[in-house]
Design a protein around this motif. Structure first.
Motif, PDB file in Angstrom:
ATOM      1  N   GLU A  74      -6.764  40.868 -16.901  1.00 21.50           N
ATOM      2  CA  GLU A  74      -6.948  40.905 -15.338  1.00 21.50           C
ATOM      3  C   GLU A  74      -7.861  39.794 -15.050  1.00 21.50           C
ATOM      4  N   ASN A  78      -7.189  36.316 -13.038  1.00 20.22           N
ATOM      5  CA  ASN A  78      -7.660  36.322 -11.676  1.00 20.22           C
ATOM      6  C   ASN A  78      -6.989  37.341 -10.773  1.00 20.22           C
ATOM      7  N   THR A  79      -6.229  38.314 -11.402  1.00 18.38           N
ATOM      8  CA  THR A  79      -5.617  39.541 -10.895  1.00 18.38           C
ATOM      9  C   THR A  79      -6.486  40.633 -10.334  1.00 18.38           C
ATOM     10  N   LEU A  80      -7.531  40.961 -11.130  1.00 17.37           N
ATOM     11  CA  LEU A  80      -8.524  41.869 -10.941  1.00 17.37           C
ATOM     12  C   LEU A  80      -8.916  41.859  -9.602  1.00 17.37           C
ATOM     13  N   ARG A  81      -9.252  40.685  -9.162  1.00 16.21           N
ATOM     14  CA  ARG A  81     -10.027  40.256  -7.841  1.00 16.21           C
ATOM     15  C   ARG A  81      -8.825  40.589  -6.799  1.00 16.21           C
ATOM     16  N   GLY A  82      -7.707  40.429  -6.871  1.00 14.84           N
ATOM     17  CA  GLY A  82      -6.585  41.074  -6.033  1.00 14.84           C
ATOM     18  C   GLY A  82      -6.726  42.302  -5.760  1.00 14.84           C
ATOM     19  N   LEU A  83      -6.715  43.186  -6.920  1.00 14.21           N
ATOM     20  CA  LEU A  83      -6.901  44.682  -6.910  1.00 14.21           C
ATOM     21  C   LEU A  83      -8.262  45.147  -6.179  1.00 14.21           C
ATOM     22  N   MET A  84      -9.459  44.226  -6.459  1.00 17.56           N
ATOM     23  CA  MET A  84     -10.535  44.588  -5.846  1.00 17.56           C
ATOM     24  C   MET A  84     -10.501  44.468  -4.287  1.00 17.56           C
ATOM     25  N   LEU A  85      -9.767  43.497  -3.960  1.00 14.28           N
ATOM     26  CA  LEU A  85      -9.748  43.225  -2.294  1.00 14.28           C
ATOM     27  C   LEU A  85      -8.512  43.950  -1.836  1.00 14.28           C
ATOM     28  N   SER A  86      -7.974  44.749  -2.428  1.00 10.64           N
ATOM     29  CA  SER A  86      -6.819  45.707  -2.101  1.00 10.64           C
ATOM     30  C   SER A  86      -7.537  46.949  -1.384  1.00 10.64           C
ATOM     31  N   PRO A  87      -6.869  47.762  -0.754  1.00 11.58           N
ATOM     32  CA  PRO A  87      -7.606  48.988  -0.197  1.00 11.58           C
ATOM     33  C   PRO A  87      -7.901  49.973  -1.518  1.00 11.58           C
ATOM     34  N   ALA A  88      -7.275  49.654  -2.715  1.00  7.21           N
ATOM     35  CA  ALA A  88      -7.681  50.654  -3.603  1.00  7.21           C
ATOM     36  C   ALA A  88      -9.056  50.823  -4.063  1.00  7.21           C
ATOM     37  N   GLU A 234     -17.380  42.820  -8.603  1.00  8.32           N
ATOM     38  CA  GLU A 234     -16.820  42.668  -7.481  1.00  8.32           C
ATOM     39  C   GLU A 234     -17.279  41.449  -6.574  1.00  8.32           C
ATOM     40  N   LEU A 235     -18.532  41.082  -6.799  1.00 11.59           N
ATOM     41  CA  LEU A 235     -19.242  39.944  -6.545  1.00 11.59           C
ATOM     42  C   LEU A 235     -19.075  38.719  -7.326  1.00 11.59           C
ATOM     43  N   ASP A 236     -18.892  37.376  -6.783  1.00 11.80           N
ATOM     44  CA  ASP A 236     -18.838  36.342  -7.660  1.00 11.80           C
ATOM     45  C   ASP A 236     -20.472  36.052  -8.018  1.00 11.80           C
TER      46      ASP A 236
ATOM     47  N   GLN B  53     -16.794  38.939  -1.013  1.00 12.31           N
ATOM     48  CA  GLN B  53     -16.901  38.470  -2.667  1.00 12.31           C
ATOM     49  C   GLN B  53     -18.239  37.837  -2.990  1.00 12.31           C
ATOM     50  N   GLY B  74     -11.258  51.072   2.296  1.00  7.80           N
ATOM     51  CA  GLY B  74      -9.877  50.656   2.170  1.00  7.80           C
ATOM     52  C   GLY B  74      -9.158  50.360   3.577  1.00  7.80           C
ATOM     53  N   ARG B  77      -9.991  46.923   4.182  1.00  6.32           N
ATOM     54  CA  ARG B  77      -9.270  45.911   3.495  1.00  6.32           C
ATOM     55  C   ARG B  77      -7.882  45.890   3.964  1.00  6.32           C
ATOM     56  N   ASN B  86      -9.006  31.663  -6.199  1.00  9.38           N
ATOM     57  CA  ASN B  86      -9.120  32.504  -7.480  1.00  9.38           C
ATOM     58  C   ASN B  86      -8.137  33.826  -7.167  1.00  9.38           C
ATOM     59  N   TYR B 106      -1.135  48.924  -0.536  1.00 12.05           N
ATOM     60  CA  TYR B 106      -1.388  48.815   0.874  1.00 12.05           C
ATOM     61  C   TYR B 106      -0.730  49.730   1.667  1.00 12.05           C
ATOM     62  N   ARG B 145       2.349  37.699  -0.699  1.00 14.26           N
ATOM     63  CA  ARG B 145       1.642  38.900  -0.838  1.00 14.26           C
ATOM     64  C   ARG B 145       0.594  38.909   0.349  1.00 14.26           C
TER      65      ARG B 145
END
Lengths: 236, 282
Positions: A74, A78-88, A234-236, B53, B74, B77, B86, B106, B145
């Motif tokens: 992940e 770079n897919t983990l960042r997508g999850l981290m930026l989602s409401p999850a 979570e932070l770069d 980020q 959430g 977000r 990225n 979402y 997306r």
């Protein structure tokens, strides 16, 4: 902190589908099953030590390795960042991502127990102990996955842990002679074995509490470190 | 007008390198704001700070009046869509499966997948595995997306950089439609045509500092030398100032039916950027 079963299920379903197409990671479950077959060959009863060599190998290779590899992938893609930026939330992401490794662990260990003919006197107690230990291995896998940048790096980094927790029991005869090896008695895999030996001589829940508590401390340390590293990631 | 983004004296330093220095700007609700500059100007750093980020070294950054460091909940977000360099996709899964995951995350109905695929012109490719997609198609899936949950605020970092003109136009149309429905768009690009097409306001960022900020039209007028180009039927092209001193001459060409075209000679945003910074937009 939010806790949505729908989100957890979505991550779980995605991982399940993704992993079913990933031969590299998926094939690791063969390792403990193969070992179980090897130990089952021959007459006579398989000793507890051998049953737990297989179980601990399943925990370190299936639980920890798969968890480590899926998290590292992940990150790599770079897919983990997508999850981290989602409401999850952190809990939803990590729970969702742990379910596949956990289910594969249950299936692998069950298969191994059938193959080696391991029938513990008190099955619920053994299941409880293995479940608690698996939480530690999940935390370990997640932590190492978060610390590495690619599947290849993760595969290398986790190797010493597979040896330590999977084959650590083999070093037990040397503990009496080499003092610094004494720490190995407190590793989750050793505690799991102690519980198994205890159960066979009639130990109940209260008798194994101390061993369970030691494993729980490992779980706690693993979880705290994982949360700390996740927050940093979570932070770069 | 309500501010969706507010940035005050923002600075970011990486080691001994200053990425952003004393950056101030505000983006109003419903605006399409272009953050323009060459590679390494600090555009992505700004987006990363605004989306939580990256932590700024100093200064303040607010999104929906909430400090960006607190944007992790959430409910916040769900209001934001982010596309950065990225952003990644699950390669072994199909386009549809990738979008399905984010529909569930979402809490958006899955029927929305068809709508966003239509927006990015990928309806017929939805069953394709992501690993088999071209770079342009990947970018379009990422955009789909980002559009999935109809966010109030979109952060788009070079959204059409990998796209051909036809698909760029389709994305621009989709962005315009979303903007008309009330979505605020924060766009970084070094494509000045894209900025002129989409943005209500633009800011020029160079070496971490905002050099200029205004509406594209006003900037072009401000940096115009007030000349008009007159193309005549005999093939000549005349350049005249647009004041009264040439009115009689232009009138005469018109009376003689000599004019093919007449238009103002305004600089492009790219010309203005080069003029101000001395740097090309690459």
């Amino acid at each position: 902190m939010s806790f949505s079963l729908k989100r957890i299920n979505a991550i779980f379903q995605k991982d399940l589908k993704d992993l079913s197409k990933n031969m590299y990671i998926g094939s690791i479950i063969v390792l403990p099953i193969l070992m179980a077959f090897l130990y089952s060959i021959g007459d006579g009863e398989t000793p507890i030590l051998l049953h737990y060599l297989v179980i601990n190998l399943a925990l370190s290779s299936v639980t920890a390795f798969i968890q480590c590899a899926v998290i590292a992938e992940e990150k790599e893609k770079n897919t983990l960042r997508g999850l981290m930026l989602s409401p999850a939330s952190l809990t939803e992401i990590l729970t969702g991502k742990s379910l596949v490794s956990l289910i594969l662990t249950v299936v692998t260990i069950a298969l191994c127990m059938v193959i080696t003919g391991y029938e513990p006197t008190n099955l619920p107690l053994v299941i409880l102990a293995i479940f608690v230990a698996s939480l530690f291995f999940l935390a370990l896998g997640t932590l190492l996955g978060l610390l590495t940048r690619s599947i290849i790096e993760a595969s290398v980094v986790i190797l010493p842990f597979i040896f330590l927790f999977g084959f650590g029991s083999m070093a037990k005869p040397f503990i009496e002679e080499i003092t610094w090896l004494k720490f190995m008695e407190y590793l989750p895999n050793s505690q799991l074995e102690e519980i198994a030996y205890g159960v066979e001589v009639g130990a109940g829940f209260s008798d194994i509490l101390e061993n369970l508590a030691i494993i729980l401390v490992w779980v706690l340390v693993g979880v705290i470190l994982t949360i700390f590293v996740y927050k940093k990631r979570e932070l770069d | 007008m309500e501010n969706v983004i507010r940035v005050e004296a923002l600075a970011k330093v990486f080691g001994n390198q200053t990425a952003l220095e004393n950056v101030d700007f505000q983006v109003e609700k419903g605006e399409t704001f272009g953050f323009l500059g060459p590679s390494g100007a600090g555009k992505t750093t700004t987006i990363k700070i605004l989306t939580g980020q990256l932590m700024q070294t100093s200064g303040e950054a607010f999104v929906f009046n909430i400090p960006t460091s607190e944007l992790k909940k959430g409910m916040h977000r769900k209001r934001v869509g982010v596309l950065t360099d990225n952003s990644g996709l699950y390669e072994r899964l199909s386009i549809h499966d990738n979008l399905k995951l984010f529909c569930d995350l979402y809490e958006v109905p899955r029927s929305r997948i068809e709508e966003v695929l239509d927006m990015v012109n990928l309806t017929n490719e939805k069953k394709k595995a992501v690993s088999k997609l071209s770079k342009g198609m990947l970018q379009r899936v990422l955009l789909a997306r980002t559009f999935l949950h109809e966010p109030d605020l979109l952060f788009l970092d070079e959204p059409t950089s990998a796209l051909d003109p036809t698909n760029s136009k389709q994305i621009h149309d989709s962005l315009r439609r979303m903007n008309e429905k009330g979505t605020t768009i924060f766009l970084t690009t070094h494509d000045m045509t894209e900025a002129e097409t989409l943005c209500n306001r633009v800011a020029f960022l160079n070496k971490g500092k905002i050099q200029l900020m205004d509406e594209p039209k006003k900037l072009r007028r401000q940096y115009s030398d007030n000349t008009v180009i007159i193309e005549l039927k005999d093939g000549r092209e005349l350049k005249r100032t647009s004041g009264p001193e040439h009115a009689q001459e232009i009138y005469q060409y018109m009376m003689d039916d000599q004019i093919v075209s007449i238009h103002s000679d305004e600089p492009t945003l790219g010309d203005i950027f080069v003029d101000i910074t001395g740097r090309e937009l690459v």
